[in-house]
Design a protein around this motif. Sequence first.
Motif, PDB file in Angstrom:
ATOM      1  N   TYR A 103       0.848   4.124  -2.764  1.00  0.00           N
ATOM      2  CA  TYR A 103       0.481   5.480  -2.334  1.00  0.00           C
ATOM      3  C   TYR A 103       1.532   6.497  -2.776  1.00  0.00           C
ATOM      4  CZ  TYR A 103      -0.924   9.292   0.781  1.00  0.00           C
ATOM      5  OH  TYR A 103      -1.320  10.506   1.283  1.00  0.00           O
ATOM      6  N   ARG A 133       1.538   9.698  -5.729  1.00  0.00           N
ATOM      7  CA  ARG A 133       1.617  11.082  -5.264  1.00  0.00           C
ATOM      8  C   ARG A 133       2.998  11.711  -5.359  1.00  0.00           C
ATOM      9  NH1 ARG A 133      -2.307   8.405  -3.111  1.00  0.00           N
ATOM     10  NH2 ARG A 133      -4.279   9.416  -2.508  1.00  0.00           N
ATOM     11  N   TYR A 193       0.833  -1.206   0.000  1.00  0.00           N
ATOM     12  CA  TYR A 193       0.000   0.000   0.000  1.00  0.00           C
ATOM     13  C   TYR A 193       0.867   1.256   0.000  1.00  0.00           C
ATOM     14  CZ  TYR A 193      -3.297   3.562   1.552  1.00  0.00           C
ATOM     15  OH  TYR A 193      -4.043   4.703   1.648  1.00  0.00           O
TER      16      TYR A 193
END
Length: 415
Positions: free
Chosen positions: A251, A255, A247
């Motif tokens: 993530y 970003r 994860y």
Amino acid sequence: MATLTKTKPKTAKADKAHLFVWEGRDRRGAKITGETRAVSMNLVRADLRRQGVSPIKVKRKPEPLFGGGKKKITSSDIAFFSRQLATMMAAGVPMVQAFDIVGRGHENAAMQDMLLSIRQDIESGTAMALALAKYPIYFDDLFCNLVAAGEQAGVLDILLDKIATYKEKTESIKGKIKKALFYPVAVIVVAFIVSAVLLVFVIPQFKDLFSSFGADLPAFTLMVIGLSDALQTWWWAVLISLGSVGYGIAYVFKRSRPFREAVDRTSLKIPVIGPILHKAALARFARTLSTMFAAGVPLVEALDSVSGATGNIIYQNAVLKIREEVSTGQSLQLAMRQQELFPHMVVQMTAIGEESGSLDTMLAKAADFFEEQVDNAVDSLSSLLEPMIMVVIGGLVGSLIVAMYLPIFKLASVV
């Protein structure tokens, strides 16, 4: 050529369409039944009357259990829709009717809702490009600009055919890249599962056997038993850690542009996989630029859209630099030559296209070439990795088996 403005209207939430079942009589008085997706019951009745059907009973169909069965709209849905719409427009079907036919016939309920909402906008007088622009997640700048160009030039059917071809080629390349990356991931996952099963269920059986020997075990065997004990005790922590790491990477990847750039640069250097990613990026570059240039989009503006379509930040940065050079008056082939990412063949084909005025044709040929190269490379990779999977899994299983049999061999040598 005028293009759609980049300032898109915010996605308006259209009234949700529902599925209605109805009964009615046709012009001959025969009883007929059917299903229609619409926003309200009144719209269903009005639509039936337009078709010459006298509605007797109209009621909303109950939604299926567990969420209504709606699926997420995928890029494959958009590609399929593009081809359907292009075919109908080329056959002379009016735009509103074409949207109605494609929308009602689509298996994905979410896609149906979106297409029927777009149809309503077009029916009320909104240009097709502006109606599509309300859904920027599914219809990007390239798609909307090409539609706007086709509407203004009166050649919408031709431009839709180009869009459909572009979408199909793009989806084909994506599928090949996924196929190329599937095998390495499959090796890792299968190896992890096999090792976990052996450590959790098989090694403990040997541990109980070794406890009766009353002798020192080899270091390798002790290490494997320790790993088995740790996995049995802390299996939940291992799963949480793996999930958290996965994860976290996803993530940060979404970003952080520097992280994505590092990942993309590294991926291009991976043996076997890297060359496939290079060729796929070149195919996307050539196909997108060819499609936009054929539609009459100015080169500088086309390069702006092409940069985001390459699928790799390294190529995206290179295309943006090319755009800057071209905007100052430099030829496309010279700007490409300076980036060192584009093979000599692509640069030469671009130069020939610029000199002969057939840049879109030459780029399309280059795209065809690299798409075929990607296809062949993926097939070769599949053949190469199949025995590699067997070697990796065999090596892991063999190591664990050797670790368990070393004490038995040691005991036999003592006896």
